[in-house]
Scaffold this motif. Structure first.
Motif, PDB file in Angstrom:
ATOM      1  N   LEU A 104     -34.868  34.038  52.951  1.00 46.86           N
ATOM      2  CA  LEU A 104     -35.940  33.048  53.062  1.00 46.86           C
ATOM      3  C   LEU A 104     -35.377  31.741  53.612  1.00 46.86           C
ATOM      4  N   MET A 105     -35.969  31.248  54.704  1.00 49.86           N
ATOM      5  CA  MET A 105     -35.598  29.973  55.299  1.00 49.86           C
ATOM      6  C   MET A 105     -36.663  28.931  54.982  1.00 49.86           C
ATOM      7  N   GLU A 106     -36.245  27.816  54.405  1.00 49.94           N
ATOM      8  CA  GLU A 106     -37.132  26.676  54.162  1.00 49.94           C
ATOM      9  C   GLU A 106     -36.537  25.481  54.893  1.00 49.94           C
ATOM     10  N   LEU A 107     -37.320  24.905  55.790  1.00 52.20           N
ATOM     11  CA  LEU A 107     -36.823  23.849  56.667  1.00 52.20           C
ATOM     12  C   LEU A 107     -37.785  22.677  56.672  1.00 52.20           C
ATOM     13  N   SER A 108     -37.239  21.487  56.484  1.00 48.58           N
ATOM     14  CA  SER A 108     -38.032  20.264  56.649  1.00 48.58           C
ATOM     15  C   SER A 108     -37.386  19.450  57.757  1.00 48.58           C
ATOM     16  N   HIS A 136     -17.673  11.281  66.783  1.00 47.39           N
ATOM     17  CA  HIS A 136     -19.122  11.343  66.996  1.00 47.39           C
ATOM     18  C   HIS A 136     -19.518  12.807  67.115  1.00 47.39           C
ATOM     19  N   LEU A 137     -20.475  13.239  66.303  1.00 48.61           N
ATOM     20  CA  LEU A 137     -20.963  14.613  66.313  1.00 48.61           C
ATOM     21  C   LEU A 137     -22.263  14.671  67.101  1.00 48.61           C
ATOM     22  N   CYS A 138     -22.341  15.631  67.995  1.00 46.96           N
ATOM     23  CA  CYS A 138     -23.435  15.704  68.965  1.00 46.96           C
ATOM     24  C   CYS A 138     -24.012  17.118  68.921  1.00 46.96           C
ATOM     25  N   THR A 139     -25.266  17.253  68.509  1.00 44.91           N
ATOM     26  CA  THR A 139     -25.885  18.571  68.363  1.00 44.91           C
ATOM     27  C   THR A 139     -27.346  18.547  68.814  1.00 44.91           C
ATOM     28  N   ILE A 140     -27.845  19.719  69.172  1.00 41.13           N
ATOM     29  CA  ILE A 140     -29.279  19.817  69.457  1.00 41.13           C
ATOM     30  C   ILE A 140     -30.062  19.680  68.163  1.00 41.13           C
ATOM     31  N   THR A 141     -29.656  20.436  67.139  1.00 42.20           N
ATOM     32  CA  THR A 141     -30.309  20.333  65.831  1.00 42.20           C
ATOM     33  C   THR A 141     -29.267  20.003  64.771  1.00 42.20           C
ATOM     34  N   ASN A 142     -29.623  19.080  63.882  1.00 41.93           N
ATOM     35  CA  ASN A 142     -28.775  18.704  62.748  1.00 41.93           C
ATOM     36  C   ASN A 142     -29.592  18.874  61.475  1.00 41.93           C
ATOM     37  N   PHE A 143     -29.286  19.943  60.738  1.00 40.95           N
ATOM     38  CA  PHE A 143     -30.039  20.238  59.524  1.00 40.95           C
ATOM     39  C   PHE A 143     -29.167  20.111  58.284  1.00 40.95           C
ATOM     40  N   MET A 144     -28.169  19.212  58.335  1.00 43.20           N
ATOM     41  CA  MET A 144     -27.320  18.996  57.163  1.00 43.20           C
ATOM     42  C   MET A 144     -28.022  18.189  56.084  1.00 43.20           C
ATOM     43  N   GLY A 145     -28.997  17.380  56.469  1.00 42.68           N
ATOM     44  CA  GLY A 145     -29.704  16.545  55.504  1.00 42.68           C
ATOM     45  C   GLY A 145     -29.118  15.149  55.417  1.00 42.68           C
ATOM     46  N   GLN A 146     -29.948  14.206  54.964  1.00 47.01           N
ATOM     47  CA  GLN A 146     -29.580  12.794  54.986  1.00 47.01           C
ATOM     48  C   GLN A 146     -28.364  12.497  54.109  1.00 47.01           C
ATOM     49  N   ALA A 147     -28.301  13.094  52.926  1.00 46.92           N
ATOM     50  CA  ALA A 147     -27.176  12.819  52.028  1.00 46.92           C
ATOM     51  C   ALA A 147     -25.861  13.276  52.650  1.00 46.92           C
ATOM     52  N   ALA A 148     -25.863  14.469  53.263  1.00 50.06           N
ATOM     53  CA  ALA A 148     -24.650  14.978  53.915  1.00 50.06           C
ATOM     54  C   ALA A 148     -24.263  14.114  55.101  1.00 50.06           C
ATOM     55  N   ASN A 149     -25.250  13.648  55.863  1.00 44.14           N
ATOM     56  CA  ASN A 149     -24.966  12.773  57.003  1.00 44.14           C
ATOM     57  C   ASN A 149     -24.292  11.476  56.547  1.00 44.14           C
ATOM     58  N   GLN A 150     -24.800  10.910  55.456  1.00 43.93           N
ATOM     59  CA  GLN A 150     -24.256   9.642  54.967  1.00 43.93           C
ATOM     60  C   GLN A 150     -22.852   9.803  54.388  1.00 43.93           C
ATOM     61  N   ALA A 151     -22.503  11.030  53.992  1.00 42.77           N
ATOM     62  CA  ALA A 151     -21.191  11.282  53.385  1.00 42.77           C
ATOM     63  C   ALA A 151     -20.127  11.694  54.400  1.00 42.77           C
ATOM     64  N   LEU A 152     -20.508  11.775  55.688  1.00 41.07           N
ATOM     65  CA  LEU A 152     -19.584  12.297  56.690  1.00 41.07           C
ATOM     66  C   LEU A 152     -18.309  11.460  56.817  1.00 41.07           C
ATOM     67  N   SER A 153     -18.432  10.152  56.865  1.00 42.80           N
ATOM     68  CA  SER A 153     -17.259   9.303  57.063  1.00 42.80           C
ATOM     69  C   SER A 153     -16.267   9.469  55.920  1.00 42.80           C
ATOM     70  N   SER A 180     -33.582  16.501  63.692  1.00 44.56           N
ATOM     71  CA  SER A 180     -32.843  16.438  62.436  1.00 44.56           C
ATOM     72  C   SER A 180     -33.725  16.858  61.276  1.00 44.56           C
ATOM     73  N   GLY A 181     -33.079  17.212  60.184  1.00 44.01           N
ATOM     74  CA  GLY A 181     -33.809  17.615  58.987  1.00 44.01           C
ATOM     75  C   GLY A 181     -32.870  18.237  57.978  1.00 44.01           C
ATOM     76  N   GLU A 182     -33.415  19.140  57.160  1.00 38.60           N
ATOM     77  CA  GLU A 182     -32.625  19.779  56.111  1.00 38.60           C
ATOM     78  C   GLU A 182     -33.181  21.172  55.876  1.00 38.60           C
ATOM     79  N   TYR A 183     -32.279  22.108  55.567  1.00 41.74           N
ATOM     80  CA  TYR A 183     -32.731  23.485  55.350  1.00 41.74           C
ATOM     81  C   TYR A 183     -32.178  24.025  54.041  1.00 41.74           C
ATOM     82  N   CYS A 184     -32.843  25.059  53.548  1.00 40.62           N
ATOM     83  CA  CYS A 184     -32.343  25.833  52.422  1.00 40.62           C
ATOM     84  C   CYS A 184     -32.572  27.295  52.760  1.00 40.62           C
TER      85      CYS A 184
END
Length: 389
Positions: A15-19, A188-205, A219-223
């Motif tokens: 099951l894919m859930e994507l926002s 710098h990360l460059c992608t067509i789609t980024n579904f890591m989610g906001q919390a993961a994006n903020q933790a990258l550095s 962009s968005g987030e998936y489960c």
């Protein structure tokens, strides 16, 4: 501009859930959903603009290249090194690099793509793409002294892949590069789609240990909740350190500091030979993707009805965004199954199969399966048609 969306998809593998967030492109413009025959990851965000598993107009691919190049921060400390991830994102990364160089010709920048093949005697750096069907990846050291110094003195990395879902592969590659070059101070990360989610994006550095920025067309987030799946039998990768797989050293594996030249004269000859309104597919092979795209661009500029895509080693189930699948031997001689998706015999009037390896039985059988012609690219301008009879 697209609106935010919440999507729930039942795949054969789970099951894919994507926002998704509101952005410049909608989900349907950029991707579909597919199921992978891979117990490590049973899903695929199948790109409609990458030119890999789905036929794409060259102009649509170029639009994505330019969109992502525009989002590379203007104040990145240089020199810059653009690295495209094999095999899926090689063409994307090279396209983003070339769009960036066109907009910023004075910026010192190197392009190199990772590979699953070793060319010549060049030193290689290995890292892992853990979720991949073929996890071992290699980055070649440039042999040209000027290009080598660009890599060793770079202060910023621009890492390009078609999608980001965990960031693990980016992290593994950046760590390998920083062992080689301690001067790197920004990624710098460059992608067509980024579904890591906001919390993961903020933790990258914090996770990477240096400043990290990220930009995507969507962009968005998936489960994903996995179901039951058995992997397809057969090896996904066979690496022999000194085996010559026919991979070309001149198209990006050993580094480039300039755009490749489009085969304009060759395209003009081809276009003149086509009948009016013929439907044309330019089909890249494996890691050889960018010059086929440039050929597609040159044909499109001459009014040809052309689409671009590529063969792949990724096993995808015939479901969802994959309506057709053709299996054949790989032309690099590893004995690994390769595939063409969403192409049926007779769908196109002309199928131009572009390859960097010498002609072999695998290429001939591929040409026969899709009614295609074979074109061996020995360089940007030296292209030979191979008889398929």
């Amino acid at each position: 501009m697209s609106d935010a969306q919440v999507i729930r998809v039942e795949l054969p593998t789970g099951l894919m859930e994507l926002s998704t967030d509101a952005g410049a492109f909608s989900v349907d413009e950029l991707m579909g959903f597919a199921a992978r025959a891979n117990v490590k990851r049973g899903f695929l965000f199948l790109s409609k603009v990458l030119g890999k598993h789905w036929p794409v107009r060259p102009a649509a691919m170029r639009q994505i290249h330019e969109h992502l190049a525009q989002q590379v921060p203007a104040d990145l400390p240089g020199p810059l090194v653009f690295i495209a991830m094999a095999e899926t994102a090689i063409g994307l990364g090279q396209g983003v690099f070339e769009a960036f160089k066109k907009a910023h010709p004075a910026v010192e920048a190197l392009f190199v793509h990772t590979s699953r093949y070793h060319v010549g005697g060049a030193e290689i750096i290995e890292f892992s793409e853990a979720h991949s069907h073929a996890p071992r990846q290699f980055l070649h050291m440039p042999q040209d002294e000027t290009l080598r110094l660009l890599l060793l003195n770079a202060r910023s990395l621009v890492l390009v892949d078609d999608e980001a879902s965990t960031g693990n592969t980016f992290l593994n590659l950046s760590q390998a590069c920083r062992v080689l070059n301690s001067r790197i101070e920004h990624v710098h990360l460059c992608t067509i789609t980024n579904f890591m989610g906001q919390a993961a994006n903020q933790a990258l550095s914090q996770r990477f240990g240096i400043p990290v920025s990220i930009a995507a067309a969507l962009s968005g987030e998936y489960c994903f909740t996995p179901g039951q799946l058995e992997s397809l039998p057969g090896a996904a990768q066979v690496f022999e350190a000194h085996a010559d797989r026919g991979a070309n050293a001149g198209f990006g594996r050993l580094g480039l500091d300039r755009p490749l030249s489009a085969p304009a004269g060759f395209a003009a000859k081809l276009a003149a030979s086509f009948r009016a309104n013929e439907r044309v597919l330019v089909l890249g092979t494996g890691e050889f993707m960018h010059l086929p795209f440039l050929l597609g661009c040159a044909l499109e500029a001459r009014g040809v009805d052309v689409q671009v895509q590529s063969t792949t080693r990724s096993p995808i189930l015939k479901w969802g965004a994959v309506s057709e699948a053709i299996t054949f031997a790989d032309n690099y001689g590893e004995g690994v199954a390769n595939y063409i998706y969403n192409v049926t015999p007779g769908q196109y009037d002309q199928v131009l199969i572009c390859h960097e390896t010498p002609a072999n039985a695998a290429l001939l059988s591929t040409a026969q399966a899709v009614g295609g012609r074979l074109f061996h690219f020995l360089s940007e301008t030296h292209i030979e048609e191979i008889s398929v009879r």
